[in-house]
Design an enzyme around this catalytic site. Structure first.
Site, PDB file in Angstrom:
ATOM      1  N   VAL A 177       0.837  -1.200   0.000  1.00  0.00           N
ATOM      2  CA  VAL A 177       0.000   0.000   0.000  1.00  0.00           C
ATOM      3  C   VAL A 177       0.876   1.256   0.000  1.00  0.00           C
ATOM      4  O   VAL A 177       0.684   2.160  -0.822  1.00  0.00           O
ATOM      5  CB  VAL A 177      -0.970   0.004   1.204  1.00  0.00           C
ATOM      6  N   HIS A 202      -3.441 -16.271   9.787  1.00  0.00           N
ATOM      7  CA  HIS A 202      -4.089 -17.058   8.729  1.00  0.00           C
ATOM      8  C   HIS A 202      -3.053 -18.054   8.216  1.00  0.00           C
ATOM      9  O   HIS A 202      -1.885 -17.706   8.033  1.00  0.00           O
ATOM     10  CB  HIS A 202      -4.583 -16.097   7.644  1.00  0.00           C
ATOM     11  N   TYR A 238      -7.815 -22.120  -0.505  1.00  0.00           N
ATOM     12  CA  TYR A 238      -7.389 -21.650  -1.820  1.00  0.00           C
ATOM     13  C   TYR A 238      -6.021 -22.248  -2.150  1.00  0.00           C
ATOM     14  O   TYR A 238      -5.289 -22.690  -1.256  1.00  0.00           O
ATOM     15  CB  TYR A 238      -7.377 -20.119  -1.903  1.00  0.00           C
ATOM     16  N   TRP A 271      -6.000  -5.579   1.111  1.00  0.00           N
ATOM     17  CA  TRP A 271      -5.372  -6.754   0.512  1.00  0.00           C
ATOM     18  C   TRP A 271      -4.467  -6.324  -0.638  1.00  0.00           C
ATOM     19  O   TRP A 271      -4.664  -5.235  -1.210  1.00  0.00           O
ATOM     20  CB  TRP A 271      -6.447  -7.688  -0.068  1.00  0.00           C
ATOM     21  N   ASP A 303     -28.580  12.515   0.761  1.00  0.00           N
ATOM     22  CA  ASP A 303     -29.811  13.292   0.619  1.00  0.00           C
ATOM     23  C   ASP A 303     -30.426  13.434   2.001  1.00  0.00           C
ATOM     24  O   ASP A 303     -30.336  12.541   2.832  1.00  0.00           O
ATOM     25  CB  ASP A 303     -30.775  12.679  -0.406  1.00  0.00           C
ATOM     26  N   THR A 336     -33.406  15.602   4.732  1.00  0.00           N
ATOM     27  CA  THR A 336     -34.505  16.533   4.964  1.00  0.00           C
ATOM     28  C   THR A 336     -33.996  17.554   5.966  1.00  0.00           C
ATOM     29  O   THR A 336     -33.320  17.197   6.931  1.00  0.00           O
ATOM     30  CB  THR A 336     -35.741  15.830   5.534  1.00  0.00           C
TER      31      THR A 336
END
Ligand code: FAD
Ligand code: THG
Length: 829
Positions: A21, A231, A265, A363, A555, A557
């Site tokens: 990152v 993990h 996986y 990730w 949005d 009121t």
């Protein structure tokens, strides 16, 4: 002289963390011309010891979230073009997800729909075709698969280095072995970071410290709700049939593989198989002991492999890939990375400490997309990808406790490969926020959904008898398939019908509301919203807040309760954040969240006036209390504020009171309602009625990605108003390419739940995917489902489309809006 040069210089940026990152962000920021960028990492370069250093790098792009899918698509596109002297940064092996249960197989059809909706190539394959594509698979174990040819593998450390080198070539500096100890600020904005090597000055600090980031943010009073979790990842010995298939350079040629029914996986490592496993119990990591235990370690994000946790993984892997029977696990580790309460990343700028940004819980899959959006956000003020799902300020206060964060993030780990229903609600930590009507709702057999920590009735079992009776009088309850029947009851159809026939009470307490007050309140709201809110005391205005690019942020009121006091009905914590950020410095406006201190009942239906008028000394007639007006008055002995507003599109009022009066208010209305056969009605009926009326729900139907015109909300924009945030952008804006439309299904049993792809239908021939569904509901009034869908502007009422719901195609027709009561006869009477 010196000063003006400084003013012209680009801001000094410090990025904490040189993982995927941080380095991607350094590249994105320098590419936009801000070249004074320093990236600090406590570890070595470029295998820093963070999660990126050992990520096996599987990229499956398809995600229920459009935003996350877009982040992933950009990552694939960007990494495919990266060059590294040692070889590929992205290997387009393609992806394959297999189903071994009927539930998963049905769910892969849903996933194929998301891929279509978000523009990712993909196709469903038979078991035989899967085995052809991936010859190690036992075709007898699976029912089919979903193939995505553009998915693949990222060589994460190479991607880090290639992006870092690009940034360095533009002037960025990467400093290894430099730990950030704290953030330095002047009380309102960052001025630098304190490191083991002294202070590094900065105007902008971006924390990309991965799972360590929450600790740093805590030092500056920011809760970054993430939990580091271990993990398991293991690698087998040599697999004979793989020998010779791949080279050391290519590493992998078979598609990356997911077997989500068993939380597994797989990828190739030349002639070995790597196996990742999410099936074990969550293993949250205690950062206080981890930091001490791993001090000085090369790989502080790796923990020892726990063999016993992997036993089921190995057994199931051998079943799916029988060649593994001749092999064994040779290596394994428990790697650490971040999980969050809702599974999304965390991005944004600290509200109280300007210049301090975070990009965490990301990730590899989404890294470049997140980095690009963060760079745009920092430099241009608004990201081009819509990021509200990842916004740092999306969480309610309830989500700021350690217990909440740990419990929900652990659940996110458990569910990472689960089939998650769109209406599946959290089970742990329930009952945290209840309205004063809660006891009555329980007595009426409410089935509660959770939202923002609130318990919200979805329907009431007490209405079963009414539903039965209405059924015998001809009200239709079309059969539903098992999936769409979950978290749903036909009673909701009766509740919606009864609202249009007679009258119903809705708990509106969880509707977020703020008091905006002070001598500067009018000016602030005029500047932040699109409509004119500077009207008489007692006015209520439907309006929007836009971002600087004209995108719809919310949005609202806006009710003017006194000259200098407004009640704003909003969509959630991000609205509070936006308003707070725009408060003037002179203290002339305050904003206060009054949601929990107050309560609200919506009393709506043709009999609403008959029910409420006898309780009130003020005139509630159509002329005496006009549509979109507010009034402070009394019902019986209870002080209330009534607003003649109805998201369900019926005659009636939202009735607000201090929470302390809530129980009495409910009972008062309930007993007055007896002669009108009043019912309590839930969220499902509410949602159906608002869709009939063409009312949008922010965050689902439209977001900051959309201009008001595209969302069909131009009627709430006053371009004549002097100045408001987003106005300049609207003046320049090109005509939108897509419009939000209402579509009505032909088959009365057709049901869709949201995010399904929509296809054009030319002369009975199905054309290409041209859009997607946002929200949908069965309409009791017309006896068919109605959905909103983003469709090309060229589509117009009468056009026929087809919607793919988990592999079944349903025809629908684009309809004029609103579908129900376009003349407003039901409301204005
Ligand atoms: P990191 O890579 O952890 O980088 C953060 C950096 O910050 C580190 O280099 C650290 O040294 C530095 N840092 C922290 N604190 C400080 C400080 N105080 N001062 C200076 N520097 C500091 N993702 C996928 O997309 N696909 C996968 O297949 C996949 N598989 C995974 C398998 C395993 C076993 C694991 C553990 C993770 C996997 N992930 C996968 C997740 C992915 O690895 C991470 O989400 C991602 O790498 C996080 O990147 P990052 O840059 O945010 O964090
Ligand atoms: N009640 C209140 N505040 C709210 C909502 C609400 N704020 C957030 C969200 N819901 C806002 N959404 C809407 C959507 C439509 C309408 C009201 C709130 C609505 N629209 C009329 C219409 O389009 O015909 C307005 C017409 C007009 O501008 O006069 O009523 O539920 N308090």
């Amino acid at each position: 002289m010196q000063q003006s040069e400084d003013l012209l210089a680009a801001p000094k940026v410090v990025i904490i963390g040189a993982g995927i990152v941080g380095s991607s962000l350094a590249d994105e920021i320098t590419a936009r011309g801000w070249t004074d960028v320093t990236v600090l990492d406590r570890g070595p370069l470029f295998a820093t010891g963070g999660s990126t250093s050992h990520a096996p790098g599987l990229v499956f792009q398809t995600n229920p979230s459009k935003t996350m899918s877009e982040f992933a698509k950009y990552t694939v596109e960007k990494f495919s073009a990266l060059r590294h002297p040692n070889g590929w940064a992205f290997n387009p092996t393609g992806g394959l997800e297999v189903a071994s249960t009927p539930e998963r197989w049905a769910d892969l059809h849903r996933k194929a729909g998301w891929a279509q909706s978000w523009g990712i190539d993909g196709e469903l394959l038979t078991a035989g075709q899967c085995a052809e594509l991936h010859p190690l698979l036992d075709a007898d174990r699976i029912l089919g698969g979903f193939r995505t040819p553009t998915d693949g593998l990222v060589k994460a450390v190479r991607a880090v280095e290639a992006q870092a080198q690009a940034a360095i070539a533009r002037g960025a500096i990467f400093r290894p072995h430099t730990e950030v100890l704290g953030i330095v600020d002047d009380g309102s904005k960052v001025t630098g970071v304190q490191t083991t090597d002294g202070v590094v000055a900065a105007d902008v600090v971006v924390c990309c410290a991965g799972f360590w980031g929450a600790q740093l943010a805590k030092q500056v009073g920011l809760v970054v709700p993430l939990v580091p979790m271990a993990h398991q990842y293991a690698t087998t010995g040599r697999i004979e049939p793989l020998v010779g298939r791949n080279t050391e350079a290519s590493e992998a040629g078979l598609p990356i593989l997911r077997h989500q029914d068993q939380d597994l996986y797989f990828r190739e490592h030349v002639d070995r198989i790597g196996i990742g496993y999410y099936g074990h119990d969550p293993m949250p990591v205690d950062m206080s002991t981890l930091a001490a235990d791993t001090a000085g370690e090369q790989m502080p994000s790796m923990l020892p492999f726990t063999d016993e946790d992997f036993i089921p993984a190995w057994r199931e892997s051998m079943k799916l890939l029988p060649v593994l029977t001749d092999s064994k696990i040779e290596q394994g580790f428990n790697g650490i990375f971040s999980f969050t309460p809702d599974g999304f990343s965390i991005m944004g700028e600290h509200r109280e400490l300007s210049g301090f940004w975070v990009a965490e819980a990301v990730w590899v899959t989404h890294s470049a997309g997140v980095a690009k959006a963060t760079a745009e956000w920092i430099i241009d003020g608004t990201p081009t990808t819509e990021v509200h799902e990842c916004d740092l300020y999306r969480f309610e206060d309830v989500a700021s406790t350690d217990e909440f964060i740990l419990t929900t993030s652990s659940q996110a780990f458990v569910e990472v490969y689960d089939i998650v229903h769109p209406h599946q609600y959290r089970e742990a930590l329930r009952g945290l926020r209840t309205s004063p009507f809660y006891a009555r709702q329980q007595e009426l057999g409410a089935f509660f959904f959770e939202g923002g920590g609130w318990e919200r009735p979805a329907w009431y079992e007490a209405n079963a008898a009414l539903a039965q009776r209405l059924g015998s009088e001809g009200l239709a309850y079309p059969e539903r398939d098992e999936w769409s029947a979950k978290f749903w009851s036909p009673i909701s159809i009766a509740e919606a019908h009864w609202t249009r026939q007679r009258v119903a009470m809705y708990d509106m307490t969880p509707l977020t509301r703020y008091e905006v007050a002070g001598r500067g309140a009018v000016a602030l709201l005029q500047r932040l919203t699109t409509n004119n809110v500077d009207k008489s005391v007692g006015s209520v205005t439907y309006t929007m807040m836009l971002d600087e690019t004209g995108g719809v942020r919310s949005d609202l009121t806006v009710a003017r309760l006194a000259a200098d006091r407004f009640q704003v009905g909003a969509n959630g914590p991000m609205d509070f954040d936006w308003i707070t950020r725009h408060l003037p410095d002179d203290g002339s406006v305050t904003v206060r969240d009054v949601t929990g201190a107050t309560c609200c009942v919506g009393v709506w239906g043709p009999a609403a006036r008959g029910l409420v008028q006898p309780l009130c000394q003020d005139d509630l007639s159509h002329e005496g209390f006009k549509y979109f007006r507010a009034l402070a008055t009394h019902l019986g002995s209870i002080p209330v504020t009534m607003m003649r507003v109805s998201y369900v599109g019926e005659l009636g009022w939202e009735i607000y009171a201090d929470a302390a009066y809530g129980a009495a208010l409910w009972d008062l209305l309930w007993s007055a309602g007896a002669e009108y056969d009043v019912i309590a009605a839930g969220r499902i009926a509410f949602n159906s009625l608002r869709i009939e009326k063409g009312y949008r729900s922010w965050g689902t139907d439209m977001t900051a990605e959309h201009l008001p015109s595209a969302a069909g909300l131009d009627f709430a924009v006053r371009m004549a108003k002097e100045e408001f945030v987003g106005k300049a952008a609207l003046e320049q804006a090109p005509a939108p390419e897509k419009m939000l439309r209402s579509i009505v299904f032909h088959d009365p049993t057709a049901v869709v739940l949201g995010k399904e792809p929509v296809y054009l239908n030319d002369d009975g021939h199905e054309g290409e995917c041209v859009g997607y569904v946002t929200s949908a509901a069965y309409s009791a009034t017309i006896g068919r489902s109605i959905a909103y869908a983003w469709l090309p502007v060229a589509t117009s009422p009468g056009d026929v489309v087809a919607v793919d719901y988990r592999g079944s195609r349903y025809g629908a027709t684009v309809h004029e809006e609103p579908v129900v009561d376009p003349e407003m006869n039901r409301i204005r009477r």
